[in-house]
Design a protein around this motif. Structure first.
Motif, PDB file in Angstrom:
ATOM      1  N   UNK A 119      26.887  65.976  16.223  1.00  0.00           N
ATOM      2  CA  UNK A 119      28.295  65.916  16.615  1.00  0.00           C
ATOM      3  C   UNK A 119      28.722  64.467  16.864  1.00  0.00           C
ATOM      4  N   UNK A 120      30.024  64.243  16.823  1.00  0.00           N
ATOM      5  CA  UNK A 120      30.595  62.931  17.137  1.00  0.00           C
ATOM      6  C   UNK A 120      31.024  62.939  18.603  1.00  0.00           C
ATOM      7  N   UNK A 121      30.474  62.036  19.387  1.00  0.00           N
ATOM      8  CA  UNK A 121      30.752  62.052  20.821  1.00  0.00           C
ATOM      9  C   UNK A 121      31.720  60.947  21.219  1.00  0.00           C
ATOM     10  N   UNK A 122      32.509  61.220  22.255  1.00  0.00           N
ATOM     11  CA  UNK A 122      33.344  60.190  22.856  1.00  0.00           C
ATOM     12  C   UNK A 122      32.489  59.341  23.783  1.00  0.00           C
ATOM     13  N   UNK A 123      32.690  58.049  23.758  1.00  0.00           N
ATOM     14  CA  UNK A 123      31.870  57.150  24.577  1.00  0.00           C
ATOM     15  C   UNK A 123      32.162  57.323  26.060  1.00  0.00           C
ATOM     16  N   UNK A 124      33.434  57.424  26.411  1.00  0.00           N
ATOM     17  CA  UNK A 124      33.821  57.553  27.817  1.00  0.00           C
ATOM     18  C   UNK A 124      33.640  58.988  28.280  1.00  0.00           C
ATOM     19  N   UNK A 125      33.088  59.139  29.477  1.00  0.00           N
ATOM     20  CA  UNK A 125      33.030  60.442  30.136  1.00  0.00           C
ATOM     21  C   UNK A 125      34.247  60.596  31.048  1.00  0.00           C
ATOM     22  N   UNK A 126      34.395  61.788  31.576  1.00  0.00           N
ATOM     23  CA  UNK A 126      35.395  62.065  32.606  1.00  0.00           C
ATOM     24  C   UNK A 126      34.742  62.942  33.668  1.00  0.00           C
ATOM     25  N   UNK A 127      35.277  62.904  34.860  1.00  0.00           N
ATOM     26  CA  UNK A 127      34.724  63.710  35.951  1.00  0.00           C
ATOM     27  C   UNK A 127      35.838  64.502  36.626  1.00  0.00           C
ATOM     28  N   UNK A 128      35.489  65.705  37.011  1.00  0.00           N
ATOM     29  CA  UNK A 128      36.389  66.551  37.795  1.00  0.00           C
ATOM     30  C   UNK A 128      35.593  67.055  38.992  1.00  0.00           C
ATOM     31  N   UNK A 129      36.018  66.660  40.185  1.00  0.00           N
ATOM     32  CA  UNK A 129      35.323  67.058  41.400  1.00  0.00           C
ATOM     33  C   UNK A 129      36.144  68.099  42.146  1.00  0.00           C
TER      34      UNK A 129
ATOM     35  N   UNK B 264      35.571  71.747  45.038  1.00  0.00           N
ATOM     36  CA  UNK B 264      34.711  72.165  46.137  1.00  0.00           C
ATOM     37  C   UNK B 264      33.357  72.679  45.654  1.00  0.00           C
ATOM     38  N   UNK B 265      33.331  73.310  44.489  1.00  0.00           N
ATOM     39  CA  UNK B 265      32.087  73.903  44.001  1.00  0.00           C
ATOM     40  C   UNK B 265      31.165  72.888  43.338  1.00  0.00           C
ATOM     41  N   UNK B 266      31.655  71.661  43.097  1.00  0.00           N
ATOM     42  CA  UNK B 266      30.794  70.658  42.488  1.00  0.00           C
ATOM     43  C   UNK B 266      31.583  69.677  41.644  1.00  0.00           C
ATOM     44  N   UNK B 267      30.872  68.718  41.084  1.00  0.00           N
ATOM     45  CA  UNK B 267      31.492  67.700  40.245  1.00  0.00           C
ATOM     46  C   UNK B 267      30.981  67.853  38.815  1.00  0.00           C
ATOM     47  N   UNK B 268      31.908  68.135  37.910  1.00  0.00           N
ATOM     48  CA  UNK B 268      31.578  68.241  36.493  1.00  0.00           C
ATOM     49  C   UNK B 268      31.780  66.879  35.843  1.00  0.00           C
ATOM     50  N   UNK B 269      30.738  66.383  35.166  1.00  0.00           N
ATOM     51  CA  UNK B 269      30.817  65.136  34.410  1.00  0.00           C
ATOM     52  C   UNK B 269      30.882  65.531  32.936  1.00  0.00           C
ATOM     53  N   UNK B 270      32.003  65.241  32.302  1.00  0.00           N
ATOM     54  CA  UNK B 270      32.327  65.805  30.993  1.00  0.00           C
ATOM     55  C   UNK B 270      32.283  64.726  29.908  1.00  0.00           C
ATOM     56  N   UNK B 271      31.630  65.048  28.789  1.00  0.00           N
ATOM     57  CA  UNK B 271      31.736  64.217  27.589  1.00  0.00           C
ATOM     58  C   UNK B 271      32.193  65.113  26.437  1.00  0.00           C
ATOM     59  N   UNK B 272      33.169  64.643  25.681  1.00  0.00           N
ATOM     60  CA  UNK B 272      33.683  65.416  24.555  1.00  0.00           C
ATOM     61  C   UNK B 272      32.825  65.192  23.312  1.00  0.00           C
ATOM     62  N   UNK B 273      32.500  66.280  22.634  1.00  0.00           N
ATOM     63  CA  UNK B 273      31.752  66.242  21.376  1.00  0.00           C
ATOM     64  C   UNK B 273      32.563  66.962  20.318  1.00  0.00           C
TER      65      UNK B 273
ATOM     66  N   UNK C 205      20.400  65.624  29.282  1.00  0.00           N
ATOM     67  CA  UNK C 205      20.680  66.896  29.955  1.00  0.00           C
ATOM     68  C   UNK C 205      21.616  67.759  29.121  1.00  0.00           C
ATOM     69  N   UNK C 206      22.700  67.163  28.619  1.00  0.00           N
ATOM     70  CA  UNK C 206      23.663  67.944  27.845  1.00  0.00           C
ATOM     71  C   UNK C 206      23.040  68.477  26.553  1.00  0.00           C
ATOM     72  N   UNK C 207      22.296  67.633  25.865  1.00  0.00           N
ATOM     73  CA  UNK C 207      21.666  68.075  24.620  1.00  0.00           C
ATOM     74  C   UNK C 207      20.666  69.198  24.891  1.00  0.00           C
TER      75      UNK C 207
ATOM     76  N   UNK D  92      32.652  71.086  23.800  1.00  0.00           N
ATOM     77  CA  UNK D  92      32.531  71.250  22.350  1.00  0.00           C
ATOM     78  C   UNK D  92      33.901  71.506  21.740  1.00  0.00           C
ATOM     79  N   UNK D  93      34.321  70.575  20.858  1.00  0.00           N
ATOM     80  CA  UNK D  93      35.627  70.650  20.211  1.00  0.00           C
ATOM     81  C   UNK D  93      35.406  70.864  18.721  1.00  0.00           C
TER      82      UNK D  93
END
Length: 237
Positions: A160-170, A172-181, A144-146, A100-101
């Motif tokens: 909110x206005x969302x970015x079309x492209x997601x990003x991922x950060x993997x 050891x504790x897991x992989x976060x799939x991020x979308x900017x809003x 899920x995010x909503x 959330x930005x």
């Protein structure tokens, strides 16, 4: 495929093809006694914990801006044992983050409530994937995010206005799939709205909102995977 994804890098993601397998997860199938024993200890420490249904990965790979994976429905008690034992070669966790930005370019996160498994921790409102987050067997990130943002903060991502492209950060504790809003309100206005929602909720999941104004304003309790995401946001200015 197993787990073939670069670690500790923020990766561009245009397609998320993570599917729900009806078969039991091998980790849950093979660790019934340990799961029960660990859950008894977890419940003794935090009686409010609920043994609902979430999902756990058995495969995840990244290539050509695409995440491909397979997951299985498990009990939350199984997830808690996995969390204590990780890393486990047969299982990993993935979750979606709505970043959330605010209109003044600050980040709005949350601090989890004292009764939760992540008590006091700070991250973007999120939760594990659940079976209801899948459509025809394929994960629906935006649903899920909503759902998680609405349940924890009362905010409606549809405004909110969302970015079309997601990003991922993997990590050891897991992989976060991020979308900017991007939100129309300032960080202080968004935080005040969340605080009102929490005050009116008879059983809130979170303690309250946390505004992150820059790399020199990192809050106590910030989850380790959040620091590189915060740094990435402010470096994109």
């Amino acid at each position: 495929m197993a787990f073939d994804i670069p670690r500790n890098q923020i990766l561009p993601v245009d397609v998320v093809d993570v599917r729900l397998d009806a078969e039991p997860h091998p980790f849950e199938r093979d660790n019934a006694e340990a799961i029960a024993a660990n859950w008894a200890a977890e419940k003794a420490a935090r009686p409010a914990l609920f043994d609902g249904t979430v999902v756990l990965l058995s495969e995840l790979a990244y290539g050509d801006n695409r995440l491909t994976g397979r997951c299985h429905a498990i009990r939350y008690s199984t997830f808690m044992l996995w969390r204590r034992l990780k890393p486990v070669t047969s299982a990993e966790h993935a979750f979606a983050h709505a970043m959330l930005i605010s209109s003044d370019d600050k980040l709005v996160a949350i601090r989890m409530g004292a009764h939760t498994a992540n008590a006091g921790k700070v991250y973007f409102a999120a939760g594990s994937f659940e079976p209801e987050d899948f459509r025809d067997g394929l994960v629906d990130l935006d649903y899920n995010m909503a759902r998680e943002v609405r349940e924890e903060t009362g905010l409606d991502l549809g405004t909110a206005s969302r970015e079309e492209r997601c990003h991922a950060l993997s990590v050891e504790s897991g992989t976060a799939i991020v979308r900017c809003y991007r939100l129309a309100a300032t960080a202080d206005e968004v935080a005040a709205q969340i605080a009102r929602f929490v005050a009116d909720d008879p059983a809130p999941e979170i303690e309250g909102p946390v505004i992150i104004r820059g790399m020199d304003d990192l809050p106590e309790g910030l989850m380790p995977h959040m620091r590189p995401l915060v740094e990435w946001h402010f470096s994109r200015r």
